[in-house]
Scaffold this motif. Sequence first.
Motif, PDB file in Angstrom:
ATOM      1  N   VAL A   1       0.847  -1.199   0.000  1.00 36.35           N
ATOM      2  CA  VAL A   1       0.000   0.000   0.000  1.00 36.35           C
ATOM      3  C   VAL A   1       0.884   1.251   0.000  1.00 36.35           C
ATOM      4  O   VAL A   1       1.645   1.471   0.952  1.00 36.35           O
ATOM      5  CB  VAL A   1      -0.934   0.012   1.225  1.00 36.35           C
ATOM      6  CG1 VAL A   1      -1.832   1.236   1.198  1.00 36.35           C
ATOM      7  CG2 VAL A   1      -1.764  -1.272   1.283  1.00 36.35           C
ATOM      8  N   PRO A   2       0.816   2.079  -1.034  1.00 37.48           N
ATOM      9  CA  PRO A   2       1.661   3.266  -1.072  1.00 37.48           C
ATOM     10  C   PRO A   2       1.227   4.303  -0.039  1.00 37.48           C
ATOM     11  O   PRO A   2       0.061   4.359   0.359  1.00 37.48           O
ATOM     12  CB  PRO A   2       1.462   3.794  -2.495  1.00 37.48           C
ATOM     13  CG  PRO A   2       0.093   3.328  -2.874  1.00 37.48           C
ATOM     14  CD  PRO A   2      -0.087   1.995  -2.209  1.00 37.48           C
ATOM     15  N   VAL A   3       2.197   5.115   0.389  1.00 37.36           N
ATOM     16  CA  VAL A   3       1.931   6.185   1.353  1.00 37.36           C
ATOM     17  C   VAL A   3       1.751   7.490   0.582  1.00 37.36           C
ATOM     18  O   VAL A   3       2.654   7.942  -0.135  1.00 37.36           O
ATOM     19  CB  VAL A   3       3.090   6.304   2.356  1.00 37.36           C
ATOM     20  CG1 VAL A   3       2.861   7.481   3.302  1.00 37.36           C
ATOM     21  CG2 VAL A   3       3.251   4.996   3.147  1.00 37.36           C
ATOM     22  N   ALA A   4       0.580   8.115   0.741  1.00 36.09           N
ATOM     23  CA  ALA A   4       0.236   9.279  -0.080  1.00 36.09           C
ATOM     24  C   ALA A   4       1.238  10.420   0.082  1.00 36.09           C
ATOM     25  O   ALA A   4       1.651  11.039  -0.911  1.00 36.09           O
ATOM     26  CB  ALA A   4      -1.172   9.762   0.262  1.00 36.09           C
ATOM     27  N   GLU A   5       1.644  10.713   1.334  1.00 37.25           N
ATOM     28  CA  GLU A   5       2.564  11.833   1.562  1.00 37.25           C
ATOM     29  C   GLU A   5       3.911  11.591   0.888  1.00 37.25           C
ATOM     30  O   GLU A   5       4.537  12.520   0.376  1.00 37.25           O
ATOM     31  CB  GLU A   5       2.769  12.064   3.058  1.00 37.25           C
ATOM     32  CG  GLU A   5       1.490  12.364   3.822  1.00 37.25           C
ATOM     33  CD  GLU A   5       0.909  11.111   4.464  1.00 37.25           C
ATOM     34  OE1 GLU A   5       0.501  11.195   5.636  1.00 37.25           O
ATOM     35  OE2 GLU A   5       0.871  10.044   3.812  1.00 37.25           O
ATOM     36  N   ALA A   6       4.362  10.342   0.903  1.00 40.33           N
ATOM     37  CA  ALA A   6       5.621  10.012   0.240  1.00 40.33           C
ATOM     38  C   ALA A   6       5.475  10.088  -1.269  1.00 40.33           C
ATOM     39  O   ALA A   6       6.335  10.636  -1.976  1.00 40.33           O
ATOM     40  CB  ALA A   6       6.084   8.621   0.666  1.00 40.33           C
ATOM     41  N   TYR A   7       4.377   9.549  -1.782  1.00 40.15           N
ATOM     42  CA  TYR A   7       4.109   9.589  -3.223  1.00 40.15           C
ATOM     43  C   TYR A   7       4.137  11.021  -3.737  1.00 40.15           C
ATOM     44  O   TYR A   7       4.679  11.293  -4.826  1.00 40.15           O
ATOM     45  CB  TYR A   7       2.753   8.941  -3.513  1.00 40.15           C
ATOM     46  CG  TYR A   7       2.228   9.191  -4.909  1.00 40.15           C
ATOM     47  CD1 TYR A   7       2.649   8.415  -5.981  1.00 40.15           C
ATOM     48  CD2 TYR A   7       1.313  10.229  -5.152  1.00 40.15           C
ATOM     49  CE1 TYR A   7       2.174   8.667  -7.273  1.00 40.15           C
ATOM     50  CE2 TYR A   7       0.843  10.476  -6.435  1.00 40.15           C
ATOM     51  CZ  TYR A   7       1.278   9.692  -7.482  1.00 40.15           C
ATOM     52  OH  TYR A   7       0.801   9.941  -8.749  1.00 40.15           O
ATOM     53  N   ASP A   8       3.577  11.951  -2.972  1.00 34.51           N
ATOM     54  CA  ASP A   8       3.538  13.348  -3.406  1.00 34.51           C
ATOM     55  C   ASP A   8       4.942  13.906  -3.622  1.00 34.51           C
ATOM     56  O   ASP A   8       5.136  14.819  -4.444  1.00 34.51           O
ATOM     57  CB  ASP A   8       2.796  14.204  -2.375  1.00 34.51           C
ATOM     58  CG  ASP A   8       1.297  13.951  -2.378  1.00 34.51           C
ATOM     59  OD1 ASP A   8       0.789  13.360  -3.357  1.00 34.51           O
ATOM     60  OD2 ASP A   8       0.639  14.322  -1.381  1.00 34.51           O
ATOM     61  N   ILE A   9       5.916  13.373  -2.882  1.00 35.58           N
ATOM     62  CA  ILE A   9       7.297  13.850  -3.014  1.00 35.58           C
ATOM     63  C   ILE A   9       8.038  13.099  -4.107  1.00 35.58           C
ATOM     64  O   ILE A   9       8.610  13.691  -5.017  1.00 35.58           O
ATOM     65  CB  ILE A   9       8.035  13.736  -1.668  1.00 35.58           C
ATOM     66  CG1 ILE A   9       7.385  14.654  -0.623  1.00 35.58           C
ATOM     67  CG2 ILE A   9       9.526  14.073  -1.831  1.00 35.58           C
ATOM     68  CD1 ILE A   9       7.906  14.460   0.784  1.00 35.58           C
ATOM     69  N   TYR A  10       8.031  11.757  -4.059  1.00 36.25           N
ATOM     70  CA  TYR A  10       8.852  11.039  -5.040  1.00 36.25           C
ATOM     71  C   TYR A  10       8.251  11.038  -6.442  1.00 36.25           C
ATOM     72  O   TYR A  10       8.983  10.923  -7.432  1.00 36.25           O
ATOM     73  CB  TYR A  10       9.229   9.633  -4.572  1.00 36.25           C
ATOM     74  CG  TYR A  10       8.127   8.625  -4.329  1.00 36.25           C
ATOM     75  CD1 TYR A  10       7.365   8.097  -5.369  1.00 36.25           C
ATOM     76  CD2 TYR A  10       7.894   8.134  -3.038  1.00 36.25           C
ATOM     77  CE1 TYR A  10       6.387   7.143  -5.136  1.00 36.25           C
ATOM     78  CE2 TYR A  10       6.912   7.175  -2.791  1.00 36.25           C
ATOM     79  CZ  TYR A  10       6.166   6.685  -3.849  1.00 36.25           C
ATOM     80  OH  TYR A  10       5.193   5.728  -3.622  1.00 36.25           O
TER      81      TYR A  10
END
Length: 326
Positions: A239-248
């Motif tokens: 399950v991806p982490v939304a806050e991390a996805y927004d950065i990477y």
Amino acid sequence: MTAPYFTRDDLAAAADLVHGQMAPTPQYAWPQLQAKLGVKVWVKHENHGPTGAFKVRGGITFIDWLKRTHPEVPGIITATRGNHGQSQARAATAAGLRAVVYVPHGNSVEKNEAMRAFGAELIEFGEDFDTAKEEAMRVAEAEGLFAVPPFHRELVRGVATYAYEFFSAKPDLDTVYVPIGCGSGICGVISARDALGLKTKVVGVVSEQAQTAKLSVEAGHLVETQTARTFADGMAVRVPVAEAYDIYSKGAERIVAVSEAEVAEAIRLYYRATHNLAEGAGAAPLAALMQERDRLQGKEAGVILTGGNIDADWLVTVLQGGVPQV
């Protein structure tokens, strides 16, 4: 991003805090790796830290923040495949707090032992990391414990200190390869690069068996996977982490998938060329560079050896030329 996630001062302050408990880790350009790949490869040795993995840095900054902002909290609860749990248990118990750590059934025996040695109350639950995480977050309120998520600004500020060290020593790297699990590591690298105003390309690395981050970036939205069965357990996330996805999703040049066999070969190369142990996720960046060596000819690349905590039986299998089965 329109502005860096952290400023240079944010990272310098975090580095001062981290270096009060551990020395900066070294970065070496190993000639045997250059001979093998035709690329000058700088290895950032996060396997040389107090828990054998980069996560220790996030525990230091997170628990410092927690004690300052929530002094009433009696302890923390979190979920892990091992290195995050060691980090949190080490920092929490040193601060006089309880540390309850959930892991999935079948987790690394040796990482479990290490977490207990650092003071964790270890609980096995579920069949994978994401299931264990859901249960830990659910139990937190009933236990009166602070739920430590896998991604939090203070965790990222801590782990970003390895990239701050690396880029301060080697600001001219063309490309840096970093593995992705929940994303704190790659987000730390991206934020340190941006805070220092560098042009270095950051390439994320996932397992072919756990591609949630890669699929999400390619789709332009969060994509969960059904399974994440890889012996590179630091990347075993569904399950991806939304806050991390927004950065990477904005800050990474690309995301590369590596096979189990490629990871095993990278572990063998690390051992033969440097006599360092790398766990699966720790070897994944080198595996990706091996895959992409042709595009890096004549340039200097960095790889993050994020951890060396591989179980003995898996290591024996790898050094005998095999691939651990999970």
